[in-house]
Design an enzyme around this catalytic site. Structure first.
Site, PDB file in Angstrom:
ATOM      1  N   GLU A  32       0.852  -1.201   0.000  1.00  0.00           N
ATOM      2  CA  GLU A  32       0.000   0.000   0.000  1.00  0.00           C
ATOM      3  C   GLU A  32       0.877   1.236   0.000  1.00  0.00           C
ATOM      4  O   GLU A  32       1.827   1.332   0.772  1.00  0.00           O
ATOM      5  CB  GLU A  32      -0.915  -0.004   1.241  1.00  0.00           C
ATOM      6  CG  GLU A  32      -1.717   1.269   1.444  1.00  0.00           C
ATOM      7  CD  GLU A  32      -2.581   1.667   0.251  1.00  0.00           C
ATOM      8  OE1 GLU A  32      -3.430   0.864  -0.171  1.00  0.00           O
ATOM      9  OE2 GLU A  32      -2.389   2.797  -0.267  1.00  0.00           O
ATOM     10  N   ALA A 181     -24.682  15.846 -10.454  1.00  0.00           N
ATOM     11  CA  ALA A 181     -25.722  15.506  -9.465  1.00  0.00           C
ATOM     12  C   ALA A 181     -25.740  14.002  -9.223  1.00  0.00           C
ATOM     13  O   ALA A 181     -26.783  13.353  -9.240  1.00  0.00           O
ATOM     14  CB  ALA A 181     -27.090  15.989  -9.937  1.00  0.00           C
ATOM     15  N   VAL A 237     -20.848  22.713 -17.630  1.00  0.00           N
ATOM     16  CA  VAL A 237     -19.866  23.733 -17.261  1.00  0.00           C
ATOM     17  C   VAL A 237     -18.814  23.751 -18.362  1.00  0.00           C
ATOM     18  O   VAL A 237     -18.242  22.714 -18.698  1.00  0.00           O
ATOM     19  CB  VAL A 237     -19.241  23.381 -15.892  1.00  0.00           C
ATOM     20  CG1 VAL A 237     -18.018  24.242 -15.605  1.00  0.00           C
ATOM     21  CG2 VAL A 237     -20.282  23.540 -14.789  1.00  0.00           C
ATOM     22  N   HIS A 445     -43.776  -3.819  14.935  1.00  0.00           N
ATOM     23  CA  HIS A 445     -44.482  -2.548  14.983  1.00  0.00           C
ATOM     24  C   HIS A 445     -44.088  -1.799  16.249  1.00  0.00           C
ATOM     25  O   HIS A 445     -43.983  -2.425  17.311  1.00  0.00           O
ATOM     26  CB  HIS A 445     -45.998  -2.799  15.016  1.00  0.00           C
ATOM     27  CG  HIS A 445     -46.778  -1.523  15.170  1.00  0.00           C
ATOM     28  ND1 HIS A 445     -46.959  -0.643  14.127  1.00  0.00           N
ATOM     29  CD2 HIS A 445     -47.390  -0.967  16.255  1.00  0.00           C
ATOM     30  CE1 HIS A 445     -47.669   0.387  14.554  1.00  0.00           C
ATOM     31  NE2 HIS A 445     -47.939   0.218  15.839  1.00  0.00           N
TER      32      HIS A 445
HETATM   33  P1  FAD Z   1      -9.685   1.906  -3.089  1.00  0.00           P
HETATM   34  O1  FAD Z   1     -10.476   2.045  -1.869  1.00  0.00           O
HETATM   35  O2  FAD Z   1      -9.558   3.087  -3.988  1.00  0.00           O
HETATM   36  O3  FAD Z   1      -8.224   1.449  -2.613  1.00  0.00           O
HETATM   37  C1  FAD Z   1      -7.169   1.321  -3.496  1.00  0.00           C
HETATM   38  C2  FAD Z   1      -5.873   1.458  -2.721  1.00  0.00           C
HETATM   39  O4  FAD Z   1      -4.815   1.090  -3.564  1.00  0.00           O
HETATM   40  C3  FAD Z   1      -5.576   2.881  -2.260  1.00  0.00           C
HETATM   41  O5  FAD Z   1      -5.297   2.891  -0.887  1.00  0.00           O
HETATM   42  C4  FAD Z   1      -4.345   3.283  -3.065  1.00  0.00           C
HETATM   43  O6  FAD Z   1      -3.445   4.108  -2.334  1.00  0.00           O
HETATM   44  C5  FAD Z   1      -3.712   1.942  -3.315  1.00  0.00           C
HETATM   45  N1  FAD Z   1      -2.853   1.889  -4.498  1.00  0.00           N
HETATM   46  C6  FAD Z   1      -3.137   2.303  -5.754  1.00  0.00           C
HETATM   47  N2  FAD Z   1      -2.126   2.024  -6.579  1.00  0.00           N
HETATM   48  C7  FAD Z   1      -1.186   1.412  -5.825  1.00  0.00           C
HETATM   49  C8  FAD Z   1       0.088   0.865  -6.110  1.00  0.00           C
HETATM   50  N3  FAD Z   1       0.600   0.840  -7.358  1.00  0.00           N
HETATM   51  N4  FAD Z   1       0.807   0.345  -5.086  1.00  0.00           N
HETATM   52  C9  FAD Z   1       0.310   0.336  -3.811  1.00  0.00           C
HETATM   53  N5  FAD Z   1      -0.891   0.815  -3.506  1.00  0.00           N
HETATM   54  C10 FAD Z   1      -1.623   1.340  -4.503  1.00  0.00           C
HETATM   55  N6  FAD Z   1     -18.748   3.402  -1.617  1.00  0.00           N
HETATM   56  C11 FAD Z   1     -19.704   2.837  -0.851  1.00  0.00           C
HETATM   57  O7  FAD Z   1     -19.995   1.638  -1.014  1.00  0.00           O
HETATM   58  N7  FAD Z   1     -20.369   3.546   0.102  1.00  0.00           N
HETATM   59  C12 FAD Z   1     -20.110   4.849   0.328  1.00  0.00           C
HETATM   60  O8  FAD Z   1     -20.712   5.465   1.203  1.00  0.00           O
HETATM   61  C13 FAD Z   1     -19.106   5.483  -0.455  1.00  0.00           C
HETATM   62  N8  FAD Z   1     -18.815   6.776  -0.266  1.00  0.00           N
HETATM   63  C14 FAD Z   1     -17.825   7.351  -1.012  1.00  0.00           C
HETATM   64  C15 FAD Z   1     -17.556   8.696  -0.821  1.00  0.00           C
HETATM   65  C16 FAD Z   1     -16.572   9.320  -1.557  1.00  0.00           C
HETATM   66  C17 FAD Z   1     -16.281  10.785  -1.322  1.00  0.00           C
HETATM   67  C18 FAD Z   1     -15.831   8.575  -2.513  1.00  0.00           C
HETATM   68  C19 FAD Z   1     -14.730   9.232  -3.306  1.00  0.00           C
HETATM   69  C20 FAD Z   1     -16.105   7.240  -2.728  1.00  0.00           C
HETATM   70  C21 FAD Z   1     -17.112   6.615  -1.985  1.00  0.00           C
HETATM   71  N9  FAD Z   1     -17.440   5.277  -2.176  1.00  0.00           N
HETATM   72  C22 FAD Z   1     -18.436   4.707  -1.434  1.00  0.00           C
HETATM   73  C23 FAD Z   1     -16.739   4.442  -3.158  1.00  0.00           C
HETATM   74  C24 FAD Z   1     -15.672   3.568  -2.461  1.00  0.00           C
HETATM   75  O9  FAD Z   1     -14.782   4.400  -1.766  1.00  0.00           O
HETATM   76  C25 FAD Z   1     -14.943   2.714  -3.473  1.00  0.00           C
HETATM   77  O10 FAD Z   1     -15.861   1.978  -4.241  1.00  0.00           O
HETATM   78  C26 FAD Z   1     -14.008   1.744  -2.775  1.00  0.00           C
HETATM   79  O11 FAD Z   1     -13.076   2.428  -1.978  1.00  0.00           O
HETATM   80  C27 FAD Z   1     -13.267   0.870  -3.794  1.00  0.00           C
HETATM   81  O12 FAD Z   1     -12.436  -0.003  -3.123  1.00  0.00           O
HETATM   82  P2  FAD Z   1     -11.112  -0.567  -3.804  1.00  0.00           P
HETATM   83  O13 FAD Z   1     -10.505  -1.471  -2.785  1.00  0.00           O
HETATM   84  O14 FAD Z   1     -11.404  -1.084  -5.148  1.00  0.00           O
HETATM   85  O15 FAD Z   1     -10.157   0.707  -4.032  1.00  0.00           O
HETATM   86  P1  NAI Z   2     -21.562   9.618 -10.262  1.00  0.00           P
HETATM   87  O1  NAI Z   2     -21.268   8.786 -11.435  1.00  0.00           O
HETATM   88  O2  NAI Z   2     -22.414   9.114  -9.171  1.00  0.00           O
HETATM   89  O3  NAI Z   2     -22.236  10.979 -10.728  1.00  0.00           O
HETATM   90  C1  NAI Z   2     -21.612  11.866 -11.622  1.00  0.00           C
HETATM   91  C2  NAI Z   2     -22.670  12.810 -12.157  1.00  0.00           C
HETATM   92  O4  NAI Z   2     -22.012  13.813 -12.901  1.00  0.00           O
HETATM   93  C3  NAI Z   2     -23.671  12.139 -13.080  1.00  0.00           C
HETATM   94  O5  NAI Z   2     -24.958  12.562 -12.726  1.00  0.00           O
HETATM   95  C4  NAI Z   2     -23.263  12.639 -14.460  1.00  0.00           C
HETATM   96  O6  NAI Z   2     -24.343  12.708 -15.362  1.00  0.00           O
HETATM   97  C5  NAI Z   2     -22.725  14.004 -14.123  1.00  0.00           C
HETATM   98  N1  NAI Z   2     -21.764  14.555 -15.075  1.00  0.00           N
HETATM   99  C6  NAI Z   2     -20.790  13.901 -15.746  1.00  0.00           C
HETATM  100  N2  NAI Z   2     -20.092  14.779 -16.504  1.00  0.00           N
HETATM  101  C7  NAI Z   2     -20.632  16.001 -16.288  1.00  0.00           C
HETATM  102  C8  NAI Z   2     -20.327  17.306 -16.752  1.00  0.00           C
HETATM  103  N3  NAI Z   2     -19.322  17.534 -17.585  1.00  0.00           N
HETATM  104  N4  NAI Z   2     -21.089  18.337 -16.314  1.00  0.00           N
HETATM  105  C9  NAI Z   2     -22.122  18.122 -15.443  1.00  0.00           C
HETATM  106  N5  NAI Z   2     -22.452  16.896 -14.973  1.00  0.00           N
HETATM  107  C10 NAI Z   2     -21.702  15.862 -15.374  1.00  0.00           C
HETATM  108  O7  NAI Z   2     -20.122  10.058  -9.722  1.00  0.00           O
HETATM  109  P2  NAI Z   2     -19.676  10.719  -8.370  1.00  0.00           P
HETATM  110  O8  NAI Z   2     -20.807  11.372  -7.691  1.00  0.00           O
HETATM  111  O9  NAI Z   2     -18.479  11.517  -8.723  1.00  0.00           O
HETATM  112  O10 NAI Z   2     -19.245   9.455  -7.535  1.00  0.00           O
HETATM  113  C11 NAI Z   2     -18.201   8.594  -8.004  1.00  0.00           C
HETATM  114  C12 NAI Z   2     -18.395   7.195  -7.538  1.00  0.00           C
HETATM  115  O11 NAI Z   2     -18.205   7.092  -6.148  1.00  0.00           O
HETATM  116  C13 NAI Z   2     -19.769   6.681  -7.864  1.00  0.00           C
HETATM  117  O12 NAI Z   2     -19.626   5.736  -8.888  1.00  0.00           O
HETATM  118  C14 NAI Z   2     -20.259   6.023  -6.632  1.00  0.00           C
HETATM  119  O13 NAI Z   2     -20.484   4.677  -6.880  1.00  0.00           O
HETATM  120  C15 NAI Z   2     -19.144   6.195  -5.609  1.00  0.00           C
HETATM  121  N6  NAI Z   2     -19.725   6.783  -4.408  1.00  0.00           N
HETATM  122  C16 NAI Z   2     -20.639   6.045  -3.698  1.00  0.00           C
HETATM  123  C17 NAI Z   2     -21.247   6.584  -2.602  1.00  0.00           C
HETATM  124  C18 NAI Z   2     -22.270   5.770  -1.900  1.00  0.00           C
HETATM  125  O14 NAI Z   2     -22.358   4.578  -2.152  1.00  0.00           O
HETATM  126  N7  NAI Z   2     -23.049   6.359  -1.004  1.00  0.00           N
HETATM  127  C19 NAI Z   2     -20.949   7.916  -2.122  1.00  0.00           C
HETATM  128  C20 NAI Z   2     -20.015   8.621  -2.962  1.00  0.00           C
HETATM  129  C21 NAI Z   2     -19.426   8.037  -4.045  1.00  0.00           C
END
Ligand code: FAD
Ligand code: NAI
Length: 466
Positions: A32, A181, A237, A445
């Site tokens: 990592e 959105a 945008v 309930h």
């Molecule tokens: P990651 O969690 O991205 O982990 C990959 C890891 O690999 C990282 O730590 C990175 O540093 C490491 N890495 C990369 N390249 C290398 C390398 N060459 N060598 C060593 N290490 C490396 N999903 C949900 O289900 N529920 C949520 O509420 C949710 N909220 C989110 C909110 C935000 C703001 C964001 C951005 C994402 C959210 N997601 C949510 C999505 C979720 O975070 C990802 O789907 C999930 O983390 C993916 O897991 P992963 O293990 O594939 O990769």
């Molecule tokens: P998203 O794919 O959910 O939404 C992106 C939005 O941006 C879409 O509505 C799309 O139509 C719009 N869009 C794309 N290009 C655009 C442009 N040029 N101008 C205006 N609108 C545009 O992606 P988001 O919100 O960035 O999240 C990324 C990923 O992280 C998601 O795939 C989601 O699975 C994961 N995530 C999951 C969460 C959860 O499970 N609660 C919370 C946050 C992230």
């Protein structure tokens, strides 16, 4: 050092895969490059965003709702620095938990960037230059995803931010403009609106939360609108100019037309995420990626190169932590000679706003497109006793069931605690339940779960409370 398995990346996909592999007797190491384990999810994703959603919801409750309950706390004062400390405590607690679990399971953890260095070899490149070569029978790539950039827009993580910057703002922006959105835009938009920002969301498509059920999107947009979030749909945008500490954002109708310029203190770019494979050396060993940069795998997570597998955000499918985790378990079991498997038809999807949005299975749009005849049963929270007494009546439960077999094909919920409510129908769907099975199950309930039962009854046109 020589291993059965080296996992690159310790996000939810990677660390869960390593633990399962170690449980099954494989000699396992992880690599990592971040300072803390847990990946995007624990460090800059799920966990910190949920901490801020929880804290900002409590702030809004204290500001707006406590008085209705007969609790007079005066006007609450925001201490943003402390709220950020609360968030960081949650992150640290979780990342330390992963470190503990790796140790407990006898997994060697290497700090540095993992690079594929030929058949059965992973090189760990450390920041201090002390590189190491690991020999391994198998490699699982779990390197996750990164923010999608908007061409011509520079993310400085201060005024123009990604989700990472939006989780660390030092002051509440007066005006926050969000591009996209989707899930991130709506969750983080909710956080900052509750803390006092004026929030405008610009979305390219004509709806919010594309991919979710259309009726859910419409009703949810109305609810967020009532809360004070403004939407500019079918808009794009075309430029962001930063000057004197604020941004001028040029927005045009998606179909073309006259542009307008909106001012914002902070612009959040939330237009999706892209697979992350930088520095991994995929080309060295010839691992194939698709046209979206996702590592190509077969149904057993194997890439085209023998002994190299991939899971999580870096491959196709929803970018969700629980999807990555389940793939981690499945590939570890497959490597240990078991029958690992993920059912992609039953992966819940939750948006942690208030109310929450949760869905599993097919949307109405998908069923129509696939020509599948279905019956829909819908029950509003306005008719649920617990929601009424809690004053949380926004939203509904909708169950879609096969018209012939009554098998549940999809469930869509807008409402308080929807993220927990969806779990029972996910289990029901795994067991191939019919709507009648759910309807005939005794639900306690007074709970919000009774709305799920009533929606199941409504599939057979026999809901009791509407
Ligand atoms: P990651 O969690 O991205 O982990 C990959 C890891 O690999 C990282 O730590 C990175 O540093 C490491 N890495 C990369 N390249 C290398 C390398 N060459 N060598 C060593 N290490 C490396 N999903 C949900 O289900 N529920 C949520 O509420 C949710 N909220 C989110 C909110 C935000 C703001 C964001 C951005 C994402 C959210 N997601 C949510 C999505 C979720 O975070 C990802 O789907 C999930 O983390 C993916 O897991 P992963 O293990 O594939 O990769
Ligand atoms: P998203 O794919 O959910 O939404 C992106 C939005 O941006 C879409 O509505 C799309 O139509 C719009 N869009 C794309 N290009 C655009 C442009 N040029 N101008 C205006 N609108 C545009 O992606 P988001 O919100 O960035 O999240 C990324 C990923 O992280 C998601 O795939 C989601 O699975 C994961 N995530 C999951 C969460 C959860 O499970 N609660 C919370 C946050 C992230």
């Amino acid at each position: 050092m020589s291993y059965d398995l080296v996992v690159i990346g310790t996000g939810p996909g990677g660390y869960v895969c390593a633990i399962r592999a170690a449980q099954l007797g494989l000699k396992t190491a992880v690599v990592e490059k971040r300072a803390a384990h847990g990946g995007t999810c624990l460090n800059v994703g799920c966990i910190p965003s949920k901490a801020l959603l929880h804290a900002s919801e409590a702030f809004e409750d204290a500001s707006k709702h406590f008085a209705d309950l007969g609790i007079d706390v005066g006007t609450p004062k925001l201490d943003l620095k402390k709220m950020m400390t609360f968030k960081q405590d949650g992150v640290d607690g979780n990342t330390k938990g992963v470190e503990f679990l790796l140790k407990k399971n006898g997994i060697d953890a290497y700090r540095g960037t993992g690079r594929l260095a030929g058949a059965g070899r992973v090189e760990v490149l450390s920041e201090d230059g002390a590189n190491q070569m690991l020999e391994t029978k198998n490699v699982v790539i779990a390197t996750g995803s990164d923010v999608t950039r908007l061409p011509g827009v520079t993310i400085d993580e201060r005024i123009v931010v990604s989700s990472t910057g939006a989780l660390e703002l030092e002051t509440v922006p007066g005006k926050l403009l969000i591009i996209g959105a989707g899930v991130i835009g709506l969750e983080l938009g909710s956080v900052w609106r509750r803390l006092g920002s004026e929030v405008t969301v610009v979305e390219y498509l004509d709806r919010i939360l594309p991919g979710m059920d259309g009726e859910v999107g419409k009703q949810f947009q109305r609810i967020l609108g009532k809360q004070g979030i403004s939407f500019k749909l079918s808009s794009k945008v075309t430029g962001v100019e930063v000057k004197d500490g604020s941004a001028s954002v040029t927005v045009e109708p998606a179909a073309g037309g006259e542009a307008e310029v909106l001012q914002a203190d902070v612009v959040l770019v939330a237009i999706g995420r892209v697979p992350y494979t930088e520095g991994l050396g995929l080309e060295t060993v010839g691992v194939q990626v698709d046209n979206k940069g996702r590592i190509q795998t077969d149904s057993h997570y194997a890439t085209n190169v023998t002994g190299i597998y991939a899971i999580g955000d870096v491959i196709a499918g929803p970018m969700l932590a629980h999807k990555a985790e389940d793939e981690g378990v499945a590939v570890a079991e497959l490597l240990a000679g078991q029958a690992g498997h993920v059912n992609y038809g039953v992966i819940p999807n939750v948006v942690y706003t208030f109310p929450e949005v949760a869905s599993v299975g097919k949307t109405e749009e998908e069923l129509k497109k696939d020509g599948i005849a279905y019956n829909a049963g819908k029950f509003p929270f306005t008719a649920n006793g617990r929601a009424k007494v809690n004053h949380t009546t926004d939203g509904f439960v909708k169950i879609l069931a096969d018209a012939k077999s009554d098998r549940v094909l999809g469930v869509h919920i807008v409402g308080a605690d929807a993220g927990n409510l969806i779990a029972e129908v996910a289990v029901a769907m795994e067991f191939g339940a019919s709507a009648e099975d759910v309807a005939r199950t005794c639900h306690a309930h007074p709970t919000l779960t009774e709305a799920v039962k009533e929606a199941a009854l409504a599939v057979g046109k026999r809901a009791i409370h509407i």
